[in-house]
Write a protein that holds these residues in place. Structure first.
Motif, PDB file in Angstrom:
ATOM      1  N   ALA A   3      63.900 131.513 -54.355  1.00 20.52           N
ATOM      2  CA  ALA A   3      65.118 132.292 -53.715  1.00 20.52           C
ATOM      3  C   ALA A   3      64.939 133.965 -53.527  1.00 20.52           C
ATOM      4  N   THR A   4      64.648 134.148 -54.333  1.00 21.33           N
ATOM      5  CA  THR A   4      64.164 135.765 -54.657  1.00 21.33           C
ATOM      6  C   THR A   4      63.608 136.479 -54.481  1.00 21.33           C
ATOM      7  N   LEU A   5      62.155 135.918 -54.114  1.00 20.54           N
ATOM      8  CA  LEU A   5      61.125 135.992 -53.599  1.00 20.54           C
ATOM      9  C   LEU A   5      61.195 136.096 -52.271  1.00 20.54           C
ATOM     10  N   ARG A   6      61.882 135.077 -51.763  1.00 19.90           N
ATOM     11  CA  ARG A   6      62.282 134.485 -50.283  1.00 19.90           C
ATOM     12  C   ARG A   6      62.622 135.636 -49.387  1.00 19.90           C
ATOM     13  N   GLU A   7      64.129 136.162 -50.358  1.00 17.85           N
ATOM     14  CA  GLU A   7      65.033 137.047 -50.266  1.00 17.85           C
ATOM     15  C   GLU A   7      63.712 138.371 -49.861  1.00 17.85           C
ATOM     16  N   ALA A   8      63.493 138.869 -50.767  1.00 14.51           N
ATOM     17  CA  ALA A   8      62.376 140.358 -50.465  1.00 14.51           C
ATOM     18  C   ALA A   8      61.111 140.143 -50.155  1.00 14.51           C
ATOM     19  N   VAL A   9      60.622 139.449 -49.210  1.00  8.87           N
ATOM     20  CA  VAL A   9      60.210 138.620 -48.537  1.00  8.87           C
ATOM     21  C   VAL A   9      60.154 137.922 -47.536  1.00  8.87           C
ATOM     22  N   PRO A  10      61.332 137.804 -46.699  1.00  7.13           N
ATOM     23  CA  PRO A  10      61.526 136.590 -45.735  1.00  7.13           C
ATOM     24  C   PRO A  10      60.359 136.296 -44.181  1.00  7.13           C
ATOM     25  N   ASP A  11      59.856 136.785 -44.319  1.00  7.67           N
ATOM     26  CA  ASP A  11      58.768 136.183 -43.249  1.00  7.67           C
ATOM     27  C   ASP A  11      57.451 136.043 -44.202  1.00  7.67           C
ATOM     28  N   ALA A  12      57.561 135.936 -45.114  1.00  7.99           N
ATOM     29  CA  ALA A  12      56.218 135.455 -46.160  1.00  7.99           C
ATOM     30  C   ALA A  12      56.557 133.380 -46.705  1.00  7.99           C
ATOM     31  N   VAL A  13      55.377 133.109 -46.677  1.00 11.84           N
ATOM     32  CA  VAL A  13      55.736 131.724 -47.385  1.00 11.84           C
ATOM     33  C   VAL A  13      55.651 131.838 -48.640  1.00 11.84           C
ATOM     34  N   VAL A  14      56.691 130.954 -49.427  1.00 12.04           N
ATOM     35  CA  VAL A  14      57.600 131.373 -50.866  1.00 12.04           C
ATOM     36  C   VAL A  14      56.871 129.839 -51.183  1.00 12.04           C
ATOM     37  N   GLU A  15      55.275 129.099 -52.394  1.00  8.47           N
ATOM     38  CA  GLU A  15      56.113 128.163 -52.503  1.00  8.47           C
ATOM     39  C   GLU A  15      55.565 128.322 -54.215  1.00  8.47           C
ATOM     40  N   VAL A  16      55.950 126.877 -54.846  1.00 11.15           N
ATOM     41  CA  VAL A  16      55.712 126.525 -56.080  1.00 11.15           C
ATOM     42  C   VAL A  16      54.280 125.221 -56.592  1.00 11.15           C
ATOM     43  N   ALA A  17      53.914 126.360 -56.870  1.00 13.29           N
ATOM     44  CA  ALA A  17      53.247 125.525 -57.556  1.00 13.29           C
ATOM     45  C   ALA A  17      52.174 125.234 -58.636  1.00 13.29           C
ATOM     46  N   ALA A  18      52.222 124.383 -59.436  1.00 12.85           N
ATOM     47  CA  ALA A  18      51.758 123.712 -61.035  1.00 12.85           C
ATOM     48  C   ALA A  18      51.483 123.615 -61.713  1.00 12.85           C
ATOM     49  N   CYS A  19      50.504 124.804 -61.477  1.00 15.39           N
ATOM     50  CA  CYS A  19      49.329 125.833 -61.912  1.00 15.39           C
ATOM     51  C   CYS A  19      48.372 126.430 -61.515  1.00 15.39           C
ATOM     52  N   LEU A  20      48.194 127.626 -61.524  1.00 19.68           N
ATOM     53  CA  LEU A  20      47.590 128.206 -61.494  1.00 19.68           C
ATOM     54  C   LEU A  20      46.484 129.216 -62.587  1.00 19.68           C
ATOM     55  N   ASN A  21      46.590 128.802 -63.441  1.00 22.04           N
ATOM     56  CA  ASN A  21      45.657 128.555 -64.334  1.00 22.04           C
ATOM     57  C   ASN A  21      45.513 129.682 -65.137  1.00 22.04           C
ATOM     58  N   ALA A  22      46.948 130.647 -65.659  1.00 23.43           N
ATOM     59  CA  ALA A  22      47.334 131.653 -66.090  1.00 23.43           C
ATOM     60  C   ALA A  22      48.271 130.928 -67.465  1.00 23.43           C
ATOM     61  N   CYS A  23      48.351 129.970 -68.137  1.00 22.79           N
ATOM     62  CA  CYS A  23      49.072 129.809 -69.067  1.00 22.79           C
ATOM     63  C   CYS A  23      49.471 130.056 -69.776  1.00 22.79           C
ATOM     64  N   GLY A  24      48.946 131.152 -70.375  1.00 15.61           N
ATOM     65  CA  GLY A  24      49.264 132.035 -71.251  1.00 15.61           C
ATOM     66  C   GLY A  24      50.111 133.481 -70.942  1.00 15.61           C
ATOM     67  N   HIS A  25      50.193 132.996 -69.233  1.00 13.38           N
ATOM     68  CA  HIS A  25      50.957 134.524 -68.728  1.00 13.38           C
ATOM     69  C   HIS A  25      51.576 134.216 -67.505  1.00 13.38           C
ATOM     70  N   PRO A  26      52.768 133.744 -68.260  1.00 11.29           N
ATOM     71  CA  PRO A  26      53.553 133.296 -67.048  1.00 11.29           C
ATOM     72  C   PRO A  26      54.059 134.351 -66.737  1.00 11.29           C
ATOM     73  N   VAL A  27      55.424 134.641 -65.809  1.00 10.07           N
ATOM     74  CA  VAL A  27      54.217 134.265 -63.779  1.00 10.07           C
ATOM     75  C   VAL A  27      53.622 134.035 -63.265  1.00 10.07           C
ATOM     76  N   SER A  28      52.880 133.869 -62.633  1.00  8.49           N
ATOM     77  CA  SER A  28      51.763 133.937 -62.041  1.00  8.49           C
ATOM     78  C   SER A  28      51.993 134.143 -60.805  1.00  8.49           C
ATOM     79  N   LEU A  29      51.776 135.435 -59.785  1.00  5.84           N
ATOM     80  CA  LEU A  29      51.592 134.999 -57.975  1.00  5.84           C
ATOM     81  C   LEU A  29      50.352 135.346 -57.972  1.00  5.84           C
ATOM     82  N   ALA A  30      50.406 134.104 -56.983  1.00  2.87           N
ATOM     83  CA  ALA A  30      49.050 134.749 -55.916  1.00  2.87           C
ATOM     84  C   ALA A  30      49.635 134.506 -54.647  1.00  2.87           C
ATOM     85  N   PHE A  31      48.724 135.364 -53.552  1.00  2.00           N
ATOM     86  CA  PHE A  31      48.767 136.267 -52.015  1.00  2.00           C
ATOM     87  C   PHE A  31      47.396 135.723 -52.059  1.00  2.00           C
TER      88      PHE A  31
END
Length: 87
Positions: A3-31
């Motif tokens: 919700a914070t990300l959707r508010e910060a960037v309201p015109d972007a699609v924000v999705e939750v992914a189960a895995c970005l293959n960076a388990c040892g470094h949460p939270v990961s973000l991909a663009f």
């Protein structure tokens, strides 16, 4: 967090992914978007870094091909970059 990300960037699609293959470094973000460079950041804090994330999105959208050459406006988020894949 989402919700914070959707508010910060309201015109972007924000999705939750189960895995970005960076388990040892949460939270990961991909663009990613067709025809644009893709970026992966790790160990981000979307609650505290919402403004930095929004700044990156603005730079990324404005950059030719999505290649951000100067990320100083993104604060400490720029130090969390783990990968960039050219378009």
């Amino acid at each position: 967090m989402v919700a914070t990300l959707r508010e910060a960037v309201p015109d972007a699609v924000v999705e939750v992914a189960a895995c970005l293959n960076a388990c040892g470094h949460p939270v990961s973000l991909a663009f990613r978007a067709p025809g644009r460079a893709a970026y992966l950041f790790a160990q981000a804090d979307p609650q505290d870094q919402a403004a930095e994330i929004a700044a990156f999105v603005r730079l990324w959208r404005a950059a030719p091909g999505g290649v951000v050459t100067d990320a100083r406006a993104c604060g400490r988020l720029r130090t969390m970059l783990r990968g960039c894949i050219p378009a």
